[in-house]
Design a protein around this motif. Structure first.
Motif, short mmCIF file in Angstrom:
data_model
loop_
_atom_site.label_atom_id
_atom_site.label_comp_id
_atom_site.label_asym_id
_atom_site.label_seq_id
_atom_site.Cartn_x
_atom_site.Cartn_y
_atom_site.Cartn_z
N ALA A 58 1.04 -1.21 0.40
CA ALA A 58 0.53 0.15 0.58
C ALA A 58 0.94 1.02 0.51
O ALA A 58 2.29 1.15 0.57
N ASP A 59 0.45 2.42 -0.85
CA ASP A 59 1.21 3.84 -0.59
C ASP A 59 0.70 4.67 0.50
O ASP A 59 1.41 5.96 0.72
N ARG A 60 -0.71 4.10 1.44
CA ARG A 60 -0.95 5.16 1.93
C ARG A 60 -2.17 4.35 3.15
O ARG A 60 -2.10 2.68 3.30
N VAL A 61 -2.29 4.68 3.88
CA VAL A 61 -2.93 4.19 4.99
C VAL A 61 -4.19 5.13 6.42
O VAL A 61 -2.81 6.82 6.27
N SER A 62 -4.91 5.51 6.66
CA SER A 62 -6.09 6.41 7.08
C SER A 62 -6.13 5.97 8.65
O SER A 62 -5.73 4.57 8.80
N LEU A 63 -5.75 6.90 9.55
CA LEU A 63 -5.48 6.68 10.96
C LEU A 63 -6.37 7.43 11.53
O LEU A 63 -6.48 8.95 11.00
N ALA A 64 -7.93 7.60 12.05
CA ALA A 64 -8.96 7.97 13.28
C ALA A 64 -8.51 8.30 14.08
O ALA A 64 -7.58 7.96 15.18
N SER A 65 -8.51 9.99 13.88
CA SER A 65 -8.03 11.12 14.83
C SER A 65 -9.20 11.93 15.64
O SER A 65 -10.35 11.87 14.15
N PRO A 66 -9.60 11.80 16.58
CA PRO A 66 -10.26 13.19 16.67
C PRO A 66 -10.81 14.43 15.93
O PRO A 66 -11.80 14.77 16.18
N ILE A 67 -10.13 14.78 15.16
CA ILE A 67 -10.38 15.74 14.23
C ILE A 67 -10.82 14.93 12.84
O ILE A 67 -10.75 16.28 12.10
N GLY A 68 -10.46 14.25 12.83
CA GLY A 68 -10.93 13.03 11.19
C GLY A 68 -9.44 13.32 11.24
O GLY A 68 -8.65 12.67 11.04
N PRO A 69 -9.78 11.66 9.98
CA PRO A 69 -8.70 11.10 9.34
C PRO A 69 -7.52 12.34 9.09
O PRO A 69 -7.31 12.54 8.85
N VAL A 70 -6.20 11.25 9.20
CA VAL A 70 -5.11 11.29 8.89
C VAL A 70 -4.34 10.52 8.07
O VAL A 70 -4.46 9.41 8.67
N ALA A 71 -4.10 10.61 6.61
CA ALA A 71 -3.29 10.27 6.07
C ALA A 71 -1.99 10.01 6.34
O ALA A 71 -1.34 10.62 6.57
N ALA A 72 -1.19 8.42 6.64
CA ALA A 72 0.26 8.50 6.32
C ALA A 72 0.71 8.39 5.07
O ALA A 72 -0.28 6.79 4.32
N MET A 73 0.74 8.64 4.17
CA MET A 73 1.80 8.27 2.48
C MET A 73 3.44 8.02 2.67
O MET A 73 3.45 8.64 2.75
N ARG A 74 3.16 6.80 2.12
CA ARG A 74 4.39 6.21 1.85
C ARG A 74 5.56 7.61 1.34
O ARG A 74 6.66 7.77 1.46
N ASP A 75 5.41 7.90 0.35
CA ASP A 75 6.11 8.90 -0.44
C ASP A 75 6.68 10.26 0.24
O ASP A 75 7.11 10.88 0.02
N LYS A 76 5.20 10.24 1.61
CA LYS A 76 5.86 11.77 2.79
C LYS A 76 6.08 10.84 3.69
O LYS A 76 7.12 11.95 4.25
N LEU A 77 7.23 10.08 3.59
CA LEU A 77 7.91 9.51 5.02
C LEU A 77 8.85 8.94 4.75
O LEU A 77 9.69 9.19 5.99
#
Length: 179
Positions: A58-77
């Motif tokens: 996968a190139d991304r995963v979404s993490l649930a946060s209290p202010i909405g989803p936060v995407a972790a994107m492989r190319d940004k890490l």
């Protein structure tokens, strides 16, 4: 040259908030496991992505946060783990926990008129975590830094948009577009 945080933003102390050094362990999250340090940047990126729950294909995963989803994107890490002496991937479990259940989230203004979100993670013990989320193209995990509580206080400025204490009403009214 990159953008910098805007000067003169209200700080935690200006808002009468508690110093994070004084928050008792009973009000902090249990610290997750510290991971092994990767030998190379590629190993470190693999460790970071795995801890964030990103499948290898996968190139991304979404993490649930209290202010909405936060995407972790492989190319940004990769920039998070490029300084090998820091071994930031060791704290990837802290990053996931900080996004999912932050102590506070601050909207921090930058000198170019943009803003980012600073997720404050408080944990029992010595290690604390800051996760920076870029909002230019949605909420995207941009950086993370492990530190002690004194250093974490330096990142508590801007507009408080989330707090486990529930004391953000005045700040959220100041910045409704960030809520």
């Amino acid at each position: 040259m990159g953008k910098s945080e805007a000067k003169g933003q209200p700080r935690w102390i200006d808002k009468g908030l508690p110093d994070v050094r004084d928050v008792p362990d009973s009000q902090r999250a249990e610290p997750p496991d510290i991971l092994e340090q990767g030998a190379t940047s590629e190993d470190a990126l693999h460790i970071l992505c795995a801890a964030l729950g990103m499948p290898e294909d996968a190139d991304r995963v979404s993490l649930a946060s209290p202010i909405g989803p936060v995407a972790a994107m492989r190319d940004k890490l990769p920039h998070i783990v490029e300084k090998r002496k820091d071994g930031r991937e060791r704290y990837a479990n802290f990053a996931a926990s900080t996004v999912i259940a932050p102590y506070e989230v601050w909207r921090v203004a930058y000198d170019d008129g943009s803003f980012r979100l600073a997720f404050i993670g408080l944990f029992a013990g010595k290690q604390q975590l800051l996760v920076v989320v870029d909002v230019e193209d949605g909420q995207v995990l941009w950086n993370m830094m492990n530190c002690d509580a004194k250093a974490l206080n330096k990142h508590r400025h801007g507009t408080l948009i989330y707090s486990v204490r529930g004391d953000v009403a005045a700040d959220v009214q100041e910045a409704p577009e960030a809520a």
